[in-house]
Design an enzyme around this catalytic site. Sequence first.
Site, PDB file in Angstrom:
ATOM      1  N   ASP A 107     -24.820  15.174 -36.569  1.00  0.00           N
ATOM      2  CA  ASP A 107     -23.779  14.148 -36.638  1.00  0.00           C
ATOM      3  C   ASP A 107     -22.673  14.507 -37.627  1.00  0.00           C
ATOM      4  O   ASP A 107     -22.790  15.468 -38.402  1.00  0.00           O
ATOM      5  CB  ASP A 107     -24.400  12.788 -36.995  1.00  0.00           C
ATOM      6  CG  ASP A 107     -25.411  12.877 -38.143  1.00  0.00           C
ATOM      7  OD1 ASP A 107     -25.420  13.892 -38.853  1.00  0.00           O
ATOM      8  OD2 ASP A 107     -26.190  11.922 -38.317  1.00  0.00           O
TER       9      ASP A 107
ATOM     10  N   GLU B  68     -28.161   3.970 -34.510  1.00  0.00           N
ATOM     11  CA  GLU B  68     -28.597   2.747 -35.162  1.00  0.00           C
ATOM     12  C   GLU B  68     -29.499   1.922 -34.228  1.00  0.00           C
ATOM     13  O   GLU B  68     -29.505   2.150 -33.006  1.00  0.00           O
ATOM     14  CB  GLU B  68     -27.367   1.924 -35.558  1.00  0.00           C
ATOM     15  CG  GLU B  68     -26.412   2.638 -36.521  1.00  0.00           C
ATOM     16  CD  GLU B  68     -26.917   2.676 -37.974  1.00  0.00           C
ATOM     17  OE1 GLU B  68     -28.136   2.538 -38.203  1.00  0.00           O
ATOM     18  OE2 GLU B  68     -26.073   2.844 -38.874  1.00  0.00           O
TER      19      GLU B  68
ATOM     20  N   HIS C  91     -33.053   4.707 -38.117  1.00  0.00           N
ATOM     21  CA  HIS C  91     -32.080   5.493 -37.352  1.00  0.00           C
ATOM     22  C   HIS C  91     -32.383   6.981 -37.462  1.00  0.00           C
ATOM     23  O   HIS C  91     -32.872   7.457 -38.472  1.00  0.00           O
ATOM     24  CB  HIS C  91     -30.625   5.148 -37.726  1.00  0.00           C
ATOM     25  CG  HIS C  91     -30.116   5.663 -39.031  1.00  0.00           C
ATOM     26  ND1 HIS C  91     -29.572   4.852 -39.989  1.00  0.00           N
ATOM     27  CD2 HIS C  91     -30.015   6.925 -39.520  1.00  0.00           C
ATOM     28  CE1 HIS C  91     -29.184   5.591 -41.012  1.00  0.00           C
ATOM     29  NE2 HIS C  91     -29.437   6.849 -40.756  1.00  0.00           N
TER      30      HIS C  91
ATOM     31  N   ASN D 110     -33.627   1.992 -41.693  1.00  0.00           N
ATOM     32  CA  ASN D 110     -33.745   1.093 -40.529  1.00  0.00           C
ATOM     33  C   ASN D 110     -34.250   1.824 -39.279  1.00  0.00           C
ATOM     34  O   ASN D 110     -34.186   1.308 -38.177  1.00  0.00           O
ATOM     35  CB  ASN D 110     -32.408   0.399 -40.242  1.00  0.00           C
ATOM     36  CG  ASN D 110     -31.284   1.384 -39.910  1.00  0.00           C
ATOM     37  OD1 ASN D 110     -31.526   2.580 -39.804  1.00  0.00           O
ATOM     38  ND2 ASN D 110     -30.079   0.880 -39.763  1.00  0.00           N
TER      39      ASN D 110
HETATM   40  C1  GLP Z   1     -27.858   9.723 -42.749  1.00  0.00           C
HETATM   41  C2  GLP Z   1     -27.916  10.801 -41.682  1.00  0.00           C
HETATM   42  C3  GLP Z   1     -29.293  10.894 -41.071  1.00  0.00           C
HETATM   43  C4  GLP Z   1     -30.341  10.981 -42.170  1.00  0.00           C
HETATM   44  C5  GLP Z   1     -30.308   9.715 -42.994  1.00  0.00           C
HETATM   45  C6  GLP Z   1     -31.354   9.667 -44.098  1.00  0.00           C
HETATM   46  O1  GLP Z   1     -27.603   8.476 -42.234  1.00  0.00           O
HETATM   47  N1  GLP Z   1     -26.967  10.595 -40.638  1.00  0.00           N
HETATM   48  O2  GLP Z   1     -29.358  12.022 -40.218  1.00  0.00           O
HETATM   49  O3  GLP Z   1     -31.600  11.168 -41.637  1.00  0.00           O
HETATM   50  O4  GLP Z   1     -29.014   9.636 -43.579  1.00  0.00           O
HETATM   51  O5  GLP Z   1     -30.894  10.326 -45.210  1.00  0.00           O
HETATM   52  P1  GLP Z   1     -31.764  10.707 -46.481  1.00  0.00           P
HETATM   53  O6  GLP Z   1     -32.500  11.923 -46.115  1.00  0.00           O
HETATM   54  O7  GLP Z   1     -30.741  10.962 -47.552  1.00  0.00           O
HETATM   55  O8  GLP Z   1     -32.633   9.547 -46.784  1.00  0.00           O
END
Ligand code: GLP
Length: 237
Positions: free
Chosen positions: A67, A143, A138, A136
């Site tokens: 993304d 989402e 995702h 959440n």
């Molecule tokens: C962002 C990214 C996700 C990732 C998530 C969790 O929203 N788009 O791909 O998995 O954060 O991030 P973290 O690893 O910092 O908890």
Amino acid sequence: MKWIEVNSYDEMSEVAADIFTKQLQVKPASILGLATGGSPVGMYKELVKRQQAGNISFNDVITFNLDEYVGLDQSSPASYWTFMHENLFNHVDIKEENIHLPNGKAENLDEECVAYDARIKEAGGIDLQLLGIGVNGHIGFNEPGTSFESLTNIVELTESTRTENAIYFDDSKDVPTHAITMGIQSIMNAKEIILIAFGEKKLEAMEKLKSGIITEDFPASQLLNHPNVTIIYGGTK
Ligand code: GLP
């Protein structure tokens, strides 16, 4: 779905790096699906070490990131392009032309979405996809409520996600409202998937995943329908 429980963030990073290392040793020209966020930073560090020690090479590797924010320049310090270069690409022997992230500044974003899935397909499909998970549930930026059939698409970020990600911006108001993300189906097309999650904050999401209930209200639950998924998790008790 295979569950590997670990005792520390470092252990999670090593176990995940082992899976990537094996993948690159078996197939040096692997197509890798990569993720951003705090979860993969340790694994990327480990892979950099292993590449610099000569145990693996990214010379023939092609990467696709999950993304990118809509509206940020590649060069923005908060872009995922910058994140990936700082944490991995600048330190390994990957060819710049083999690196792909969705272009959140494309003039026609809808066309960019279609083109991104096409590029993945043309490359031969993702061999190994790395995922983190949002609190959440995702995955990528898909989402809750996203169709399991979704391909790469433009999403409006929830307030919870924007708050979570505000740490990467000088001002929380600067967090973009939209992102371009591989869809759930684009992720499910990968031959193998590993999801990493460590810490108290991810406890609820891990419990929900373990409950086995598959619902679009919890995007990661679709992974239960994939034949080759490993969850590496811990710090959640
Ligand atoms: C962002 C990214 C996700 C990732 C998530 C969790 O929203 N788009 O791909 O998995 O954060 O991030 P973290 O690893 O910092 O908890």
